[in-house]
Design an enzyme around this catalytic site. Structure first.
Site: not given
Length: 161
Positions: A46-48
């Site tokens: 998700g952060c990527t």
């Protein structure tokens, strides 16, 4: 856990190290709009996705007068690896003791798989040129967040988004 910020609040100043080892302060951006986004952990799916969306939208954000800064509780070596692996073109700041996240109301109770714990709440705060909060969003979704931010700020979406 910090109090959540609201439009018109003074954004708490901070100085944190970025993935190149440089100190970056909120006050460095005085006179410009800055998107300060908090993400839980570098190199997670998700952060990527969110970081790459900011990377791919940075030109349109800059054209509209916005800078971008990502903040996570990750240690600097992890941020360096993340920035290099994803060719990120904006500062990633290490908030290892989560003091800045707390000051911005982005650290607090989370629930995941039935467990309750303290952690980073995916959040975005847009700070205006005078250092005031122009927009504060909490519990944002990683996917589609940058497109929603464009809409909320009244900006033109980059092609293909």
């Amino acid at each position: 856990m910090g109090q959540r910020l609201a439009t018109g609040d003074t954004a708490p100043d901070f100085t944190l190290q970025d993935s190149t080892g440089q100190d970056v302060s909120l006050s460095d951006f005085r006179g410009r709009h800055v998107v300060v986004y908090f993400y839980p952990a570098a190199s997670t799916p998700g952060c990527t996705k969110e970081a790459c969306d900011f990377r791919d939208s940075l030109a349109s954000l800059k054209t509209a007068g916005y800078e971008v800064v990502g903040i996570s509780p990750d240690a600097l070596p992890k941020l360096v690896k993340f920035a290099e692996a994803e060719s990120l073109n904006f500062p990633l700041l290490s908030d290892a003791d989560h003091a800045v996240a707390e000051a911005y109301g982005a650290w607090g109770e989370k629930k995941n798989y039935g467990k309750t714990y303290e952690g980073l709440i995916r959040s975005t705060v847009v700070v205006d040129p005078e250092g005031k909060v122009a927009l504060a969003q909490y519990n944002v979704r990683a996917t589609g967040h940058v497109a929603k931010l464009h809409r909320d700020l009244g900006l033109v979406q980059p092609a293909g988004k």
